[in-house]
Write a protein that holds these residues in place. Structure first.
Motif, PDB file in Angstrom:
ATOM      1  N   ILE A 135     -80.793 -64.868  20.546  1.00 38.79           N
ATOM      2  CA  ILE A 135     -80.695 -65.244  19.137  1.00 38.79           C
ATOM      3  C   ILE A 135     -79.592 -64.455  18.452  1.00 38.79           C
ATOM      4  N   ALA A 181     -76.391 -66.000  19.465  1.00 39.38           N
ATOM      5  CA  ALA A 181     -76.220 -67.294  18.802  1.00 39.38           C
ATOM      6  C   ALA A 181     -75.752 -67.090  17.362  1.00 39.38           C
ATOM      7  N   LEU A 182     -76.337 -66.091  16.688  1.00 36.24           N
ATOM      8  CA  LEU A 182     -75.866 -65.774  15.332  1.00 36.24           C
ATOM      9  C   LEU A 182     -74.397 -65.364  15.377  1.00 36.24           C
ATOM     10  N   GLY A 183     -74.025 -64.601  16.426  1.00 33.95           N
ATOM     11  CA  GLY A 183     -72.626 -64.215  16.568  1.00 33.95           C
ATOM     12  C   GLY A 183     -71.717 -65.432  16.686  1.00 33.95           C
ATOM     13  N   VAL A 184     -72.185 -66.473  17.425  1.00 28.29           N
ATOM     14  CA  VAL A 184     -71.356 -67.677  17.588  1.00 28.29           C
ATOM     15  C   VAL A 184     -71.065 -68.311  16.240  1.00 28.29           C
ATOM     16  N   LEU A 191     -82.955 -71.122  17.789  1.00 26.54           N
ATOM     17  CA  LEU A 191     -81.628 -71.431  18.334  1.00 26.54           C
ATOM     18  C   LEU A 191     -81.117 -72.761  17.776  1.00 26.54           C
ATOM     19  N   ILE A 215     -79.968 -72.303  14.202  1.00 20.25           N
ATOM     20  CA  ILE A 215     -78.686 -71.587  14.151  1.00 20.25           C
ATOM     21  C   ILE A 215     -77.555 -72.538  14.520  1.00 20.25           C
ATOM     22  N   ARG A 247     -69.218 -74.652   9.963  1.00 19.28           N
ATOM     23  CA  ARG A 247     -67.899 -74.377  10.528  1.00 19.28           C
ATOM     24  C   ARG A 247     -66.928 -75.492  10.191  1.00 19.28           C
ATOM     25  N   LEU A 297     -75.105 -74.870  21.538  1.00 18.25           N
ATOM     26  CA  LEU A 297     -76.310 -74.080  21.256  1.00 18.25           C
ATOM     27  C   LEU A 297     -77.513 -74.982  21.016  1.00 18.25           C
TER      28      LEU A 297
END
Lengths: 165, 102
Positions: free
Chosen positions: A16, A19-22, B14, B17, B25, B37
């Motif tokens: 997680i 994923a936040l970094g992405v 996930l 997110i 984006r 993701l």
């Protein structure tokens, strides 16, 4: 807390966070690296779920091929260094994501799973997977291979520079 | 053994997110990453359901395998399109691709 639970929590927290970094990284290459980490952690979760073959596929195809492809895409469409990578509608997007998560959380917790979970959670062997895949699911499997071929040829045709006479 | 709900919560997180990434984006390649993701979250769900609830514990893995195949095809084609857009507009910004906007 036994070993499987420890692994589960470590892998999920790392997945997680990456994923936040992405979705939050300011640098596109960092985002790609975070994506690779998240995908590897998800592969670890597959191992915990006794899906060994899927974990292997995840590492080979996602962490290997897809992320390299995405990095190539980043390289070929190099964004300027100081460009803003996010939309102005970011707060709305965050709100939508939170609402979506709350709905998913509610559904996951409100349903009564425990009554239906099979008593003995066992491993399905690679043998079984191959047998079912090439017996009952063989037609979709062949169609999938044709789909990959079509996507390959299509990508070449779309990305080609047309020669003008 | 970890309860099934925990897997569902992780995959829901996930997925949310990834949805945020798709909406927020503006670089097309980053949108693709967020879509990956989301597909992974779906795969976790499929495999968790198949391991915990499935009769033979296999079907969910096969579905997940097909999701991976389609995702690979999708990434290849999407990158070809993005590269072509970059050639004609010199940017991978999806807000610039609005010539079909009504």
């Amino acid at each position: 807390m036994n070993q499987a639970q420890t692994f589960f929590y470590v892998l999920s927290v790392l997945a997680i966070l990456s994923a936040l970094g992405v979705v939050l990284a300011r640098n596109v290459v960092y985002a790609a690296i975070y994506l690779v980490t998240a995908l590897l952690m998800v592969a670890g979760l597959y191992v915990l779920l006794f899906a060994d073959f899927l974990a292997l596929v995840q590492v080979l195809i996602y962490a290997g091929a897809v992320s390299i492809l995405l990095l190539m895409g980043l390289m070929l469409t190099r964004p300027a260094r100081d460009i803003v990578l996010d939309n102005p509608q970011k707060p709305l997007a965050a709100l939508a994501a939170v609402v979506l998560f709350v709905i998913l959380l509610y559904q996951a917790l409100a349903s009564n799973w425990s009554g239906r979970v099979s008593a003995a959670i066992g491993r399905a062997s690679l043998n079984d997977l191959g047998r079912v895949l090439f017996d009952r699911w063989v037609v979709p499997f062949e169609i999938a291979s044709v789909l990959l071929l079509v996507a390959l040829v299509g990508a070449v045709v779309v990305a080609r520079i047309e020669e003008r006479e | 053994m970890v309860p099934l709900e925990n897997y569902l919560i992780v995959s829901g997180l996930l997925f949310a997110i990834g949805a945020y990434g798709v909406l927020a984006r503006r670089n097309a390649v980053l949108v693709l990453m967020a879509i990956e993701l989301m597909l992974n979250a779906v795969n976790i769900n499929l495999i968790a359901f198949s391991t915990y609830l499935g009769a033979d514990r296999i079907i969910g893995q096969i579905f997940a395998l097909f999701v991976v195949i389609v995702a690979a095809a999708e990434v290849g084609l999407a990158l070809a399109i993005i590269i072509q857009v970059y050639r004609s507009r010199a940017s991978a910004n999806i807000d610039d691709v609005d010539s079909m906007r009504w």
